[in-house]
Motif scaffolding. Structure first.
Motif, PDB file in Angstrom:
ATOM      1  N   HIS A 104      25.705  43.850  94.610  1.00 27.41           N
ATOM      2  CA  HIS A 104      26.888  43.864  95.465  1.00 27.41           C
ATOM      3  C   HIS A 104      28.119  44.410  94.751  1.00 27.41           C
ATOM      4  CE1 HIS A 104      24.316  41.500  97.986  1.00 27.41           C
ATOM      5  NE2 HIS A 104      24.295  40.513  97.140  1.00 27.41           N
ATOM      6  N   LEU A 105      27.962  44.915  93.533  1.00 26.32           N
ATOM      7  CA  LEU A 105      29.105  45.457  92.803  1.00 26.32           C
ATOM      8  C   LEU A 105      29.302  46.927  93.145  1.00 26.32           C
ATOM      9  CD1 LEU A 105      28.505  43.916  89.252  1.00 26.32           C
ATOM     10  CD2 LEU A 105      29.850  42.980  91.145  1.00 26.32           C
ATOM     11  N   PRO A 106      30.533  47.425  93.043  1.00 28.08           N
ATOM     12  CA  PRO A 106      30.738  48.871  93.223  1.00 28.08           C
ATOM     13  C   PRO A 106      30.081  49.637  92.082  1.00 28.08           C
ATOM     14  CG  PRO A 106      32.772  47.765  92.553  1.00 28.08           C
ATOM     15  CD  PRO A 106      31.787  46.683  92.852  1.00 28.08           C
ATOM     16  N   PRO A 107      29.814  50.927  92.265  1.00 21.70           N
ATOM     17  CA  PRO A 107      29.170  51.711  91.195  1.00 21.70           C
ATOM     18  C   PRO A 107      29.957  51.636  89.891  1.00 21.70           C
ATOM     19  CG  PRO A 107      29.189  52.944  93.254  1.00 21.70           C
ATOM     20  CD  PRO A 107      30.018  51.722  93.488  1.00 21.70           C
ATOM     21  N   ALA A 110      34.486  40.419  97.505  1.00 20.16           N
ATOM     22  CA  ALA A 110      35.251  39.970  96.337  1.00 20.16           C
ATOM     23  C   ALA A 110      35.221  41.013  95.231  1.00 20.16           C
ATOM     24  CB  ALA A 110      34.690  38.640  95.833  1.00 20.16           C
ATOM     25  N   ALA A 111      34.057  41.624  94.989  1.00 22.30           N
ATOM     26  CA  ALA A 111      33.947  42.631  93.932  1.00 22.30           C
ATOM     27  C   ALA A 111      34.767  43.874  94.252  1.00 22.30           C
ATOM     28  CB  ALA A 111      32.479  42.993  93.721  1.00 22.30           C
ATOM     29  N   HIS A 112      34.698  44.353  95.494  1.00 25.12           N
ATOM     30  CA  HIS A 112      35.451  45.555  95.864  1.00 25.12           C
ATOM     31  C   HIS A 112      36.951  45.274  95.891  1.00 25.12           C
ATOM     32  CE1 HIS A 112      32.363  48.593  97.227  1.00 25.12           C
ATOM     33  NE2 HIS A 112      31.617  47.538  96.981  1.00 25.12           N
ATOM     34  N   SER A 113      37.361  44.082  96.326  1.00 24.02           N
ATOM     35  CA  SER A 113      38.785  43.731  96.318  1.00 24.02           C
ATOM     36  C   SER A 113      39.303  43.651  94.884  1.00 24.02           C
ATOM     37  CB  SER A 113      39.001  42.400  97.034  1.00 24.02           C
ATOM     38  OG  SER A 113      38.569  42.461  98.375  1.00 24.02           O
ATOM     39  N   LEU A 114      38.500  43.096  93.984  1.00 24.10           N
ATOM     40  CA  LEU A 114      38.910  42.996  92.587  1.00 24.10           C
ATOM     41  C   LEU A 114      39.033  44.382  91.951  1.00 24.10           C
ATOM     42  CD1 LEU A 114      39.552  41.313  90.136  1.00 24.10           C
ATOM     43  CD2 LEU A 114      37.106  40.970  89.756  1.00 24.10           C
ATOM     44  N   MET A 129      45.155  47.766  85.735  1.00 22.84           N
ATOM     45  CA  MET A 129      43.881  47.249  85.234  1.00 22.84           C
ATOM     46  C   MET A 129      43.927  45.758  84.918  1.00 22.84           C
ATOM     47  SD  MET A 129      41.623  49.514  85.439  1.00 22.84           S
ATOM     48  CE  MET A 129      41.969  50.981  86.407  1.00 22.84           C
ATOM     49  N   THR A 130      44.764  45.005  85.627  1.00 24.12           N
ATOM     50  CA  THR A 130      44.830  43.551  85.483  1.00 24.12           C
ATOM     51  C   THR A 130      44.996  42.944  86.870  1.00 24.12           C
ATOM     52  OG1 THR A 130      45.831  43.723  83.287  1.00 24.12           O
ATOM     53  CG2 THR A 130      45.998  41.605  84.405  1.00 24.12           C
ATOM     54  N   ALA A 131      44.170  41.941  87.190  1.00 27.10           N
ATOM     55  CA  ALA A 131      44.197  41.319  88.517  1.00 27.10           C
ATOM     56  C   ALA A 131      44.295  39.809  88.370  1.00 27.10           C
ATOM     57  CB  ALA A 131      42.949  41.692  89.314  1.00 27.10           C
ATOM     58  N   ASN A 132      44.926  39.175  89.325  1.00 26.57           N
ATOM     59  CA  ASN A 132      45.089  37.726  89.363  1.00 26.57           C
ATOM     60  C   ASN A 132      43.913  37.134  90.131  1.00 26.57           C
ATOM     61  OD1 ASN A 132      45.931  35.025  89.861  1.00 26.57           O
ATOM     62  ND2 ASN A 132      48.062  35.656  89.581  1.00 26.57           N
ATOM     63  N   GLU A 183      32.575  34.214  88.380  1.00 24.17           N
ATOM     64  CA  GLU A 183      31.234  34.786  88.220  1.00 24.17           C
ATOM     65  C   GLU A 183      31.213  36.265  88.599  1.00 24.17           C
ATOM     66  OE1 GLU A 183      26.653  33.883  89.777  1.00 24.17           O
ATOM     67  OE2 GLU A 183      28.352  32.694  90.489  1.00 24.17           O
ATOM     68  N   VAL A 184      31.933  36.629  89.655  1.00 29.88           N
ATOM     69  CA  VAL A 184      32.013  38.037  90.058  1.00 29.88           C
ATOM     70  C   VAL A 184      32.714  38.858  88.982  1.00 29.88           C
ATOM     71  CG1 VAL A 184      32.983  39.626  91.757  1.00 29.88           C
ATOM     72  CG2 VAL A 184      31.920  37.513  92.514  1.00 29.88           C
ATOM     73  N   ALA A 185      33.817  38.322  88.430  1.00 30.57           N
ATOM     74  CA  ALA A 185      34.552  39.044  87.388  1.00 30.57           C
ATOM     75  C   ALA A 185      33.691  39.224  86.131  1.00 30.57           C
ATOM     76  CB  ALA A 185      35.837  38.295  87.054  1.00 30.57           C
ATOM     77  N   LYS A 186      32.916  38.201  85.774  1.00 26.37           N
ATOM     78  CA  LYS A 186      32.051  38.326  84.600  1.00 26.37           C
ATOM     79  C   LYS A 186      30.951  39.348  84.831  1.00 26.37           C
ATOM     80  CE  LYS A 186      32.689  33.715  82.601  1.00 26.37           C
ATOM     81  NZ  LYS A 186      32.013  32.428  82.226  1.00 26.37           N
ATOM     82  N   SER A 187      30.406  39.375  86.032  1.00 26.92           N
ATOM     83  CA  SER A 187      29.353  40.345  86.321  1.00 26.92           C
ATOM     84  C   SER A 187      29.887  41.776  86.289  1.00 26.92           C
ATOM     85  CB  SER A 187      28.742  40.053  87.698  1.00 26.92           C
ATOM     86  OG  SER A 187      29.716  40.194  88.718  1.00 26.92           O
ATOM     87  N   MET A 188      31.184  41.966  86.490  1.00 23.15           N
ATOM     88  CA  MET A 188      31.797  43.288  86.406  1.00 23.15           C
ATOM     89  C   MET A 188      32.203  43.645  84.977  1.00 23.15           C
ATOM     90  SD  MET A 188      34.155  43.202  89.863  1.00 23.15           S
ATOM     91  CE  MET A 188      34.809  44.843  89.612  1.00 23.15           C
TER      92      MET A 188
END
Length: 417
Positions: free
Chosen positions: A195-198, A333-337, A346-349, A366-371
């Motif tokens: 589910h992550l962007p390329p 969540a991944a695409h919004s981040l 390159m920094t998100a809250n 968990e989504v941020a770590k997977s990215m």
């Protein structure tokens, strides 16, 4: 002709108004008046795949014919072409045009179509033949082994029947839709990489890891020009009203920090803020309609992208609905981040983002770590000095990407006193 006729096309055509064209596989019928035609339709009209199934039966004194519009014996031309038949009304002299279907009528001969006459002789396996020989000529030891194996097989069949009955009971009690949702939630807890962007992990710049064109194509970004200009023109009073009405915190922060210099960066930030508001709104809904985003002025190309990328199709009462499952919320969540990283240096809250998405902070982490992002939590003393009531966790994209080890939580055992 004494008078001319005119054509009339039927608009809303009922199922009983459709015409039928038949052809007989074994020849032509000289006297069709002696045939008794009957049409049978499928009883499951809520299923979109079965509601159009029809069986046509023609009976005569000597022979019966059967044709259907589904299965291997149906004509494939019904799926490739549309057929129409004109019926002349002699009273009004108007010809009505009806849609038609073709049926291939095949004769049914009694005694030759029984497929279950003796299936054991034709489909008997090698094991069944050996068992028959053991029953007739086997020793006592072989017969006891055969009896024991058959008893075990009966016990296994009984167990399968009990499991199937229990499964049907659970489906009747909880409902199929609830079970499908639970399965989707269970699957979403697994691999987030789907589910992550390329990701381009070997990129030389942070902005090239998750390319902006993979999030918004140039055509989609260009379609957001009008909506982005409205976002950029919002006054401080309008922003305060949006905040009081419960607007998205991430979008508010972007709009408040729109750069005053640099027209290109200002335009990009405003367009991304509008697109981000649509993503966050979509994440908080379970089922959506085709009117999603029309009140906000969402372009057609953006609406199609949201439906195609972040929803799944389900059937409900014979209609197709677009649902936002838990796995699709992880994708949102991944695409919004990734979008926030491009417009926020390159920094998100993560704290504001998980609140807007309606997911837990652990899921967002968990989504941020997977990215492969670097997690940053400000020190408690600095947060107090800045007047922040609670600590906000930030995520930053730093090269090389961070590879986190999978951690499995183990509960501590309580000591016995």
């Amino acid at each position: 002709m004494a008078s001319s006729c005119s054509l009339v096309c039927c608009g809303e055509e009922r199922d009983t108004d459709k015409a039928v064209i038949v052809q007989f596989s074994n020849g032509s019928i000289t006297n069709a008046d002696k045939l008794d035609f009957r049409m049978y339709k499928n009883t499951d009209e809520s299923n979109p795949r079965k509601k159009n199934r029809r069986i046509l039966v023609a009976e005569s004194d000597r022979l019966s014919y059967v044709g259907s519009n589904f299965g291997p014996s149906s004509l494939k031309c019904n799926n490739l072409c549309n057929y129409y038949v004109g019926v002349l009304n002699k009273q009004t002299m108007q010809m009505e045009v009806h849609s038609a279907q073709l049926f291939n009528m095949q004769p049914v001969i009694p005694g030759e179509t029984t497929e279950t006459t003796d299936p054991q002789d034709a489909t008997q396996t090698y094991r069944d033949k050996v068992d028959s020989l053991i029953e007739a000529f086997g020793t006592n030891k072989q017969k006891r082994a055969l009896t024991s194996r058959r008893l075990n097989q009966v016990g296994s069949d009984t167990l399968h029947q009990a499991v199937a009955k229990a499964a049907n009971t659970v489906i009747d009690q909880k409902g199929l839709e609830a079970l499908q949702q639970e399965v989707a939630e269970t699957e979403s807890q697994g691999d987030l990489a789907l589910h992550l962007p390329p990701c381009h992990a070997d990129a030389d710049k942070p902005e090239n890891v998750y390319l902006f064109d993979d999030l918004l194509s140039p055509a989609e970004f260009g379609a957001l020009e009008q909506a982005g200009s409205k976002m950029a023109a919002l006054t401080s009073e309008e922003l305060q009203k949006m905040r009081d009405d419960g607007g998205c915190l991430c979008v508010m922060k972007l709009l408040e920090s729109i750069p005053t210099v640099g027209e290109e960066m200002r335009d990009k930030t405003s367009r991304c803020a509008f697109y981000l508001s649509l993503l966050l709104k979509l994440a908080r809904q379970k089922s959506i309609t085709r009117k999603f985003g029309q009140e906000e002025g969402c372009p057609r190309i953006i609406q199609s992208k949201l439906f195609r990328t972040f929803t799944v199709d389900t059937f409900n009462n014979g209609r197709v609905q677009n649902m936002v499952s838990s796995s699709m919320r992880a994708k949102l969540a991944a695409h919004s981040l990734a979008l926030l990283l491009h417009v926020s240096h390159m920094t998100a809250n993560l704290t504001l983002l998980h609140r807007d998405l309606g997911i837990t902070e652990a899921r967002m982490t968990e989504v941020a770590k997977s990215m492969g992002l670097t997690l940053i939590r400000p020190l408690r003393g600095k947060a107090v000095e800045a007047g922040v009531q609670d600590e906000h966790r930030l995520a930053s994209l730093v090269l090389p990407l961070v590879k986190y080890d999978q951690f499995i939580e183990r509960r501590k055992r309580k000591k016995m006193h």
